[in-house]
Design an enzyme around this catalytic site. Structure first.
Site, PDB file in Angstrom:
ATOM      1  N   MET A 129       0.844  -1.205   0.000  1.00  0.00           N
ATOM      2  CA  MET A 129       0.000   0.000   0.000  1.00  0.00           C
ATOM      3  C   MET A 129       0.872   1.244   0.000  1.00  0.00           C
ATOM      4  O   MET A 129       1.759   1.385   0.852  1.00  0.00           O
ATOM      5  CB  MET A 129      -0.932  -0.003   1.217  1.00  0.00           C
ATOM      6  CG  MET A 129      -1.976  -1.108   1.175  1.00  0.00           C
ATOM      7  SD  MET A 129      -3.001  -1.142   2.665  1.00  0.00           S
ATOM      8  CE  MET A 129      -1.902  -1.954   3.827  1.00  0.00           C
TER       9      MET A 129
ATOM     10  N   CYS B 220      -3.068  -1.008  -9.727  1.00  0.00           N
ATOM     11  CA  CYS B 220      -3.299   0.302  -9.114  1.00  0.00           C
ATOM     12  C   CYS B 220      -4.236   1.132  -9.992  1.00  0.00           C
ATOM     13  O   CYS B 220      -3.956   1.364 -11.165  1.00  0.00           O
ATOM     14  CB  CYS B 220      -1.985   1.044  -8.919  1.00  0.00           C
ATOM     15  SG  CYS B 220      -2.263   2.699  -8.257  1.00  0.00           S
TER      16      CYS B 220
ATOM     17  N   HIS C 177      -7.101  -8.593  -6.995  1.00  0.00           N
ATOM     18  CA  HIS C 177      -8.029  -7.737  -6.254  1.00  0.00           C
ATOM     19  C   HIS C 177      -9.366  -7.870  -6.977  1.00  0.00           C
ATOM     20  O   HIS C 177      -9.469  -7.545  -8.161  1.00  0.00           O
ATOM     21  CB  HIS C 177      -7.539  -6.288  -6.262  1.00  0.00           C
ATOM     22  CG  HIS C 177      -8.421  -5.369  -5.471  1.00  0.00           C
ATOM     23  ND1 HIS C 177      -7.934  -4.331  -4.723  1.00  0.00           N
ATOM     24  CD2 HIS C 177      -9.763  -5.332  -5.301  1.00  0.00           C
ATOM     25  CE1 HIS C 177      -8.944  -3.694  -4.137  1.00  0.00           C
ATOM     26  NE2 HIS C 177     -10.057  -4.303  -4.488  1.00  0.00           N
TER      27      HIS C 177
ATOM     28  N   ASN D  92      -7.854 -10.879  -2.938  1.00  0.00           N
ATOM     29  CA  ASN D  92      -7.702  -9.617  -2.203  1.00  0.00           C
ATOM     30  C   ASN D  92      -8.970  -8.796  -2.388  1.00  0.00           C
ATOM     31  O   ASN D  92      -9.556  -8.780  -3.454  1.00  0.00           O
ATOM     32  CB  ASN D  92      -6.465  -8.876  -2.765  1.00  0.00           C
ATOM     33  CG  ASN D  92      -6.282  -7.471  -2.229  1.00  0.00           C
ATOM     34  OD1 ASN D  92      -6.039  -6.547  -2.987  1.00  0.00           O
ATOM     35  ND2 ASN D  92      -6.398  -7.291  -0.928  1.00  0.00           N
ATOM     36  N   GLY D  93      -9.372  -8.120  -1.298  1.00  0.00           N
ATOM     37  CA  GLY D  93     -10.539  -7.242  -1.386  1.00  0.00           C
ATOM     38  C   GLY D  93     -11.544  -7.529  -0.299  1.00  0.00           C
ATOM     39  O   GLY D  93     -12.107  -8.628  -0.234  1.00  0.00           O
ATOM     40  N   ASP D  94     -11.741  -6.550   0.588  1.00  0.00           N
ATOM     41  CA  ASP D  94     -12.815  -6.592   1.602  1.00  0.00           C
ATOM     42  C   ASP D  94     -12.618  -7.557   2.755  1.00  0.00           C
ATOM     43  O   ASP D  94     -13.565  -7.805   3.509  1.00  0.00           O
ATOM     44  CB  ASP D  94     -14.185  -6.887   0.957  1.00  0.00           C
ATOM     45  CG  ASP D  94     -14.649  -5.782   0.020  1.00  0.00           C
ATOM     46  OD1 ASP D  94     -14.108  -4.664   0.137  1.00  0.00           O
ATOM     47  OD2 ASP D  94     -15.521  -6.030  -0.816  1.00  0.00           O
TER      48      ASP D  94
ATOM     49  N   GLY E 217      -5.258  -5.735   3.088  1.00  0.00           N
ATOM     50  CA  GLY E 217      -4.710  -4.392   2.913  1.00  0.00           C
ATOM     51  C   GLY E 217      -5.228  -3.441   3.958  1.00  0.00           C
ATOM     52  O   GLY E 217      -4.727  -3.365   5.079  1.00  0.00           O
ATOM     53  N   ARG E 218      -6.297  -2.718   3.598  1.00  0.00           N
ATOM     54  CA  ARG E 218      -6.764  -1.618   4.449  1.00  0.00           C
ATOM     55  C   ARG E 218      -7.122  -2.047   5.872  1.00  0.00           C
ATOM     56  O   ARG E 218      -6.942  -1.291   6.817  1.00  0.00           O
ATOM     57  CB  ARG E 218      -7.953  -0.922   3.776  1.00  0.00           C
ATOM     58  CG  ARG E 218      -7.525  -0.092   2.572  1.00  0.00           C
ATOM     59  CD  ARG E 218      -8.704   0.455   1.795  1.00  0.00           C
ATOM     60  NE  ARG E 218      -9.477  -0.575   1.125  1.00  0.00           N
ATOM     61  CZ  ARG E 218     -10.651  -0.373   0.543  1.00  0.00           C
ATOM     62  NH1 ARG E 218     -11.190   0.826   0.563  1.00  0.00           N
ATOM     63  NH2 ARG E 218     -11.291  -1.355  -0.065  1.00  0.00           N
TER      64      ARG E 218
END
Length: 330
Positions: free
Chosen positions: A19, A102, A171, A204-206, A228-229
């Site tokens: 990130m 990205c 992602h 990847n994602g959520d 990630g986040r």
């Protein structure tokens, strides 16, 4: 157990996403401490590396305690990608990852990141250039496609494996979605079920809770997942997910003392790596995340983001520890 080149990963590894302005060595060190199995640098511009841009060069810093660790590069020019792969090779990470995901405009405009999703032939040529420039395993991170009407991850996965890519992280959003809306992992499940594909496939994602991690693990049958986040300000998520996989039970929430300790470490390592001044300033974006949801915290937060010296910041953290000693996180 998934393998990338000679890198042996645990059964169903948890990866820390690369990130921008987050996944630097201090943050990676915290995530490693709390259970991340494979991590990546922030993404690095191939042109920046070749120009010897200081910021790009700094992002090449990796440390033995982080291993296995990959360095992620992006760019839209074959020659620059090959040369930057050679530069990356010289610092001996465990793998080189290419960012074809990205969605940010300034990256996409240069025909890099998710911009390449519109041109799979170019994606293949750029990937070949990186493979040519390095002796390390090459992996790719990308998205489902440019938009809903051009999801091309099936073709992308096959063509990348055919030229020697050794793992793929997807992602589960299109570029058009940016980071909004829901991710759709069914597309990743489909490529995982493709008998032609033998490389590890990571989703990847959520992923933001142990429950969701277990649900997606069982439902989509992938080789591992990237977070990630949800790890920003909460590096504990990796061990929490692993514990939940094993026992079906939740680890106790990190206490205020745990959060203070993580914040202190992050600040200390940040100053060690970037120098005191820059370390202090760049740490400011993290405080809100470490103390998310703490009631009546405004005054303390204001202090943390305005104090100028390490001594004053550590004192402010001690005060928070005192004031909130018995604080219960829910």
């Amino acid at each position: 157990m998934p393998k990338i080149g000679n890198i042996e990963l645990p059964d169903f590894p948890l990866l820390l996403a690369p990130m921008e302005d987050v996944s630097d060595p201090p943050f990676r060190r915290l995530c490693k401490l709390h259970g991340a199995d494979l991590m990546y640098s922030e993404f690095i511009s191939s042109e920046g590396l070749i120009r010897d841009a200081i910021k790009s060069r700094m992002k090449l810093d990796i440390f033995d305690y982080e291993r296995p660790v990959g360095i992620q590069i992006f760019g839209g020019d074959e020659e620059a990608m090959e040369m930057s792969a050679k530069i990356v090779d010289a610092v001996h990470p465990d793998l080189v990852d290419i960012n074809f995901g990205c969605p940010v405009k300034k990256v996409v405009c240069k025909g890099a990141g998710a911009g390449v999703l519109k041109d799979v032939d170019l994606m293949v040529r750029l990937t070949k250039a990186v493979i040519k420039g390095t002796n390390l395993p090459v992996t790719v991170k990308t998205r489902l496609g440019w938009d809903e009407s051009s999801i091309n991850i099936d073709e992308v996965a096959e063509r990348l494996q055919d030229i020697g890519v050794q793992a793929l992280t997807v992602h589960a959003r299109t570029r058009a979605q940016m980071y909004k809306g829901h991710s759709d992992w069914s597309h990743i499940q489909r490529i995982k079920e493709n008998p032609r594909l033998t490389m590890p496939i990571f989703g990847n994602g959520d992923i933001d809770s142990p429950e969701k991690a277990l649900e997606y693990k069982n439902k989509y049958g992938l080789d591992g997942m990237m977070i990630g986040r949800a790890a920003i300000g909460y590096p504990w998520i990796f061990n929490e997910i692993k514990h939940y996989f094993k026992t079906g039970e939740h680890l106790a929430q990190p206490t205020m003392a745990d959060r203070i300790e993580a914040t202190r470490n992050h600040l200390t390592w940040s100053m060690d790596w970037k120098g005191e001044r820059v370390g202090i300033v760049e740490m400011r974006r993290h405080y809100t995340n470490y103390f998310k949801g703490v009631s009546n915290f405004k005054e303390h937060r204001l202090k943390l983001v305005t104090l100028e010296s390490a001594e004053a910041l550590f004192k402010a953290l001690d005060e928070i520890q005192e004031v909130y000693a018995d604080y219960q996180f829910v």
